[in-house]
Design a protein around this motif. Structure first.
Motif, PDB file in Angstrom:
ATOM      1  N   TYR A   1     -11.248  41.549  24.309  1.00 24.19           N
ATOM      2  CA  TYR A   1     -10.220  40.448  25.207  1.00 24.19           C
ATOM      3  C   TYR A   1      -9.142  41.285  24.718  1.00 24.19           C
ATOM      4  CZ  TYR A   1      -6.210  36.942  24.469  1.00 24.19           C
ATOM      5  OH  TYR A   1      -5.218  36.192  25.277  1.00 24.19           O
ATOM      6  N   GLU A   2      -8.553  41.493  23.930  1.00 23.35           N
ATOM      7  CA  GLU A   2      -7.615  42.554  23.547  1.00 23.35           C
ATOM      8  C   GLU A   2      -8.260  43.993  24.410  1.00 23.35           C
ATOM      9  OE1 GLU A   2      -4.998  42.398  21.452  1.00 23.35           O
ATOM     10  OE2 GLU A   2      -4.286  45.077  21.944  1.00 23.35           O
TER      11      GLU A   2
ATOM     12  N   PRO B   1     -12.958  38.729  36.003  1.00 23.99           N
ATOM     13  CA  PRO B   1     -14.351  37.840  35.517  1.00 23.99           C
ATOM     14  C   PRO B   1     -13.536  38.530  34.214  1.00 23.99           C
ATOM     15  CG  PRO B   1     -14.932  39.170  37.806  1.00 23.99           C
ATOM     16  CD  PRO B   1     -13.132  39.524  37.914  1.00 23.99           C
ATOM     17  N   CYS B   2     -13.209  39.508  34.238  1.00 29.55           N
ATOM     18  CA  CYS B   2     -13.332  40.274  32.626  1.00 29.55           C
ATOM     19  C   CYS B   2     -11.538  39.762  32.243  1.00 29.55           C
ATOM     20  CB  CYS B   2     -13.594  41.932  33.088  1.00 29.55           C
ATOM     21  SG  CYS B   2     -12.953  42.685  31.137  1.00 29.55           S
ATOM     22  N   ARG B   3     -10.487  39.939  32.825  1.00 27.85           N
ATOM     23  CA  ARG B   3      -9.489  39.747  32.323  1.00 27.85           C
ATOM     24  C   ARG B   3      -9.113  38.268  31.837  1.00 27.85           C
ATOM     25  NH1 ARG B   3      -6.769  40.009  36.553  1.00 27.85           N
ATOM     26  NH2 ARG B   3      -6.516  38.130  37.351  1.00 27.85           N
ATOM     27  N   GLU B   4      -9.905  36.917  32.477  1.00 22.58           N
ATOM     28  CA  GLU B   4     -10.657  35.784  32.283  1.00 22.58           C
ATOM     29  C   GLU B   4     -11.155  35.722  30.778  1.00 22.58           C
ATOM     30  OE1 GLU B   4      -7.950  33.921  32.592  1.00 22.58           O
ATOM     31  OE2 GLU B   4      -6.970  35.790  34.106  1.00 22.58           O
ATOM     32  N   GLY B   5     -12.687  35.904  31.338  1.00 19.48           N
ATOM     33  CA  GLY B   5     -13.720  35.774  30.653  1.00 19.48           C
ATOM     34  C   GLY B   5     -14.183  36.379  29.260  1.00 19.48           C
TER      35      GLY B   5
ATOM     36  N   GLY C   1     -22.698  35.005  32.673  1.00 17.75           N
ATOM     37  CA  GLY C   1     -23.320  35.845  33.393  1.00 17.75           C
ATOM     38  C   GLY C   1     -22.455  35.670  34.383  1.00 17.75           C
ATOM     39  N   ASN C   2     -21.147  35.221  34.858  1.00 17.98           N
ATOM     40  CA  ASN C   2     -20.534  35.077  35.496  1.00 17.98           C
ATOM     41  C   ASN C   2     -19.290  36.518  34.966  1.00 17.98           C
ATOM     42  OD1 ASN C   2     -20.739  32.965  37.219  1.00 17.98           O
ATOM     43  ND2 ASN C   2     -19.699  31.350  36.074  1.00 17.98           N
ATOM     44  N   ILE C   3     -19.249  37.381  34.181  1.00 22.10           N
ATOM     45  CA  ILE C   3     -18.863  38.065  34.100  1.00 22.10           C
ATOM     46  C   ILE C   3     -19.964  39.987  34.557  1.00 22.10           C
ATOM     47  CG2 ILE C   3     -17.635  40.012  32.756  1.00 22.10           C
ATOM     48  CD1 ILE C   3     -16.839  37.335  30.856  1.00 22.10           C
TER      49      ILE C   3
ATOM     50  N   ALA D   1     -18.873  43.289  26.423  1.00 25.92           N
ATOM     51  CA  ALA D   1     -18.503  42.044  26.219  1.00 25.92           C
ATOM     52  C   ALA D   1     -19.345  40.909  25.585  1.00 25.92           C
ATOM     53  CB  ALA D   1     -16.919  41.802  26.788  1.00 25.92           C
ATOM     54  N   SER D   2     -19.881  41.108  26.966  1.00 27.28           N
ATOM     55  CA  SER D   2     -21.274  39.821  27.071  1.00 27.28           C
ATOM     56  C   SER D   2     -21.831  39.635  26.150  1.00 27.28           C
ATOM     57  CB  SER D   2     -21.693  39.348  28.810  1.00 27.28           C
ATOM     58  OG  SER D   2     -20.182  39.218  29.407  1.00 27.28           O
TER      59      SER D   2
END
Lengths: 442, 157
Positions: A344-345, A353-357, A386-388, A400-401
């Protein structure tokens, strides 16, 4: 800090901690002989690439892409500047091997870069060094000055018509710059946001010119491939996984540090070299290839050998060879919470998708850890990943996922226990005892 | 505000890059400026940008993107402790808590005497040496125990 142990070492053979890094020491270990041989024996760039292909050296930064093949993508004959970049922006949690190479054997990196530049027709190179290891950035500049003065770097290297300029560039605290196109943006003096590919760096790289980016350990392996021969280098590892590899072992072991062992060495051997699990406790899980790699439960990990293929079979990745060991005092929710905070940082913010996810992943795992999780959270986490995955420009979203998916897959009970009982399965005082911070002798 | 010494160092960085690509030296130039002045004020960032012939906002983008730049004043000593997972397993979080208690300040705070600022860091590529404390972005102190931290604090005047 030095390499703490090895089996048949090649990259770190003959090193005495960080006391033998100077040019004279390197030459006494046989250094710069491979570069001399190129000009003495009139080896063509094609000869060099063929030898590297034979060695089955695979990229040590994490992707494991065959190095010789990558080099062959460079348009040698194209006029104009071509660049070679060494990626020493080592910031994947668990990884600290390139630091010890830069500390103990910087000239192997320099010689590897000059040979690689010759093979690809590169005219100019940069070593991008992680900002936090400042003293090694300074050391690399010193080593470069030695190499320049001795005629190994610069104009007409060793009296040949081959010229290659090489410089050090430092990072200043951005994990994403380990991603090769973010690194190029960073050298251009911009924020490090990855580029869309294609075009690939080999056709449009630094300043829009053909560029190849290799990891520090990959480049440091090159002089040894030429001196011992591609076949012998391959045999030093195992089929399809050529050579030795530095493994960074961290976490709950008695002797955390770097170990150079042949590819294909059993994990149990590596664990033993690192002094075994701290305090003789029970192994719980291992992240075998840096924080982005899926976690592997203890039983499965004990059956693995340390190479790309075996770790892939266990459902994870060898990555950069960063082995994070977790024993029975580890709360898996807390461990994942910390990793999720990291992504996240460090998300560069470019792709939604990455920034918010990554923010949502962290928030949800944080609330589970703090006793405020709800039963639907585990499904939500799964859906979020799945959405990232596969929907972003670079691999940070996937990175991250994958921890989230694998922690939920193998340790779902612990997450459920947290949600149902609003507390951890592993008592907090047991967790705290795991670090031994307050009990270690000074 | 950039001193002649800082400018000379920045010139050496510019020389590493092809002619016309002096913007590539912005990361080093900002680091040099911060080293001399303690932190990066908007005026200082603008001065670096002008010197390198780039729009001030582009230099500001760089200064805000990378974690080791300080856009607000910090203490004479900035201590950054890595608390990422491998370090956490070996006491990184404990070390940070110990420092907070010793200094009586929280994260991103500075002691009232302006001596020490405490930061949490992300991976410094030194996980085998955890707990790790980075002093002023330059000096890395490894394998920190409570006694080692006490020694370090006593040494920083």
């Amino acid at each position: 800090m030095a390499v703490l142990g090895s089996i048949n070492p090649i990259l770190t053979a003959g090193l005495d901690g960080d006391r033998t890094w100077r040019l004279a020491d390197y030459v006494s270990r046989g250094g710069y002989k491979s570069l001399r041989r190129i000009f003495a024996d009139n080896l063509t760039p094609g000869d060099v690439i063929a030898e590297v292909k034979k060695s089955v050296l695979r990229g040590r930064g994490g992707a494991g892409f065959p190095t010789g093949l990558k080099w062959s993508f460079m348009p040698r004959a194209l006029p104009g500047e071509k660049y070679l970049i060494c990626n020493s922006d080592e910031g994947e949690p668990g990884t600290f091997k390139d630091r010890d190479l830069l500390s103990g054997n910087p000239h192997a990196v320099i010689e590897g870069m000059v040979i690689a530049a010759y093979a690809m027709g590169a005219t100019r190179g940069y070593n991008y060094i992680h900002g936090e290891i400042w003293s090694l950035y300074e050391r690399f500049e010193e080593a470069l000055a030695e190499a320049r003065a001795a005629g190994f770097v610069g104009q007409n290297i060793l009296g040949s018509d081959f010229s290659f300029e090489l410089f050090a560039h430092h990072g200043y605290g951005a994990y994403i710059c380990g991603e090769e196109t973010a690194l190029l943006e960073s050298i251009e003096g911009k924020k490090g946001q990855p580029r869309f590919k294609p075009p690939f760096p080999a056709s449009f790289g630094l300043y829009g010119q053909p560029t190849t980016i290799n990891n520090t350990e990959t480049l440091a392996s090159v002089p040894f491939i030429l001196s011992m021969g591609g076949d012998a280098f391959l045999e030093a590892g195992k089929a399809n996984n050529g050579g030795p590899k530095l493994f960074s072992v961290s976490g709950h072991v008695n002797r955390p540090g770097n170990y150079e062992v042949p590819m294909g060495t059993p994990f149990s051997t590596l664990l033993e070299m690192a002094g075994g699990v701290r305090g003789g406790r029970k192994l719980k899980a291992v992240i075998p290839g840096g924080s982005s790699a899926p976690v592997v439960p203890a039983d499965l990990m004990m059956e693995c050998t340390m190479d790309y293929d075996s770790i892939a079979k266990a459902g994870s990745m060898l990555g950069s060879g960063a082995v994070i060991v977790m024993d029975e005092t580890t709360c898996m929710v807390r461990a994942l919470e910390r990793l999720s905070y990291f992504y996240y940082e460090e998300s560069c913010g470019q792709c939604t998708p990455c920034r918010e996810g990554t923010g949502w992943l962290y928030k949800i795992i944080h609330r589970i850890e703090n006793g405020q999780g709800v039963p639907e959270d585990l499904e939500t986490l799964q859906r979020l990943t799945g959405n990232i995955m596969g929907r972003t420009i670079c691999a940070l979203g996937d990175a991250a996922s994958m921890p989230v998916q694998s922690f939920l897959k193998h340790f779902r009970d612990e997450f459920q226990y947290h949600i149902e009982h609003r507390q951890c399965l592993v008592p907090v005082d047991v967790q705290r005892a795991g670090s031994t911070f307050f009990t270690a002798s000074a | 505000m950039l001193t002649p010494e800082s400018l000379a160092r920045i010139d050496r960085e510019i020389a590493k890059y092809p002619v016309g690509q002096q913007q590539s030296a912005v990361m080093a130039a900002l680091a040099i400026a911060q080293e001399a002045h303690g932190w990066l004020s908007p005026e200082l960032i603008e001065e670096v940008a002008v010197y390198l012939g780039m729009p001030p906002v582009a230099a500001l983008e760089v200064a805000t993107f990378y974690n080791m730049y300080d856009l607000k004043p910090v203490g004479r000593y900035k201590l950054t402790v890595c608390t990422n997972l491998p370090c956490m397993l070996s006491g990184g979080v404990d070390a940070l808590e110990y420092l907070q208690k010793k200094l009586g300040i929280g994260l991103d705070e500075t002691t009232p005497d302006g001596r020490i600022t405490l930061k949490q860091g992300e991976c410094m590529g030194a996980c085998g040496d955890a707990p790790v404390v980075l002093v002023n972005n330059r000096r890395m102190c490894a394998s920190m125990t409570p006694a080692e931290i006490d020694r370090l604090l006593a040494e920083l005047d």
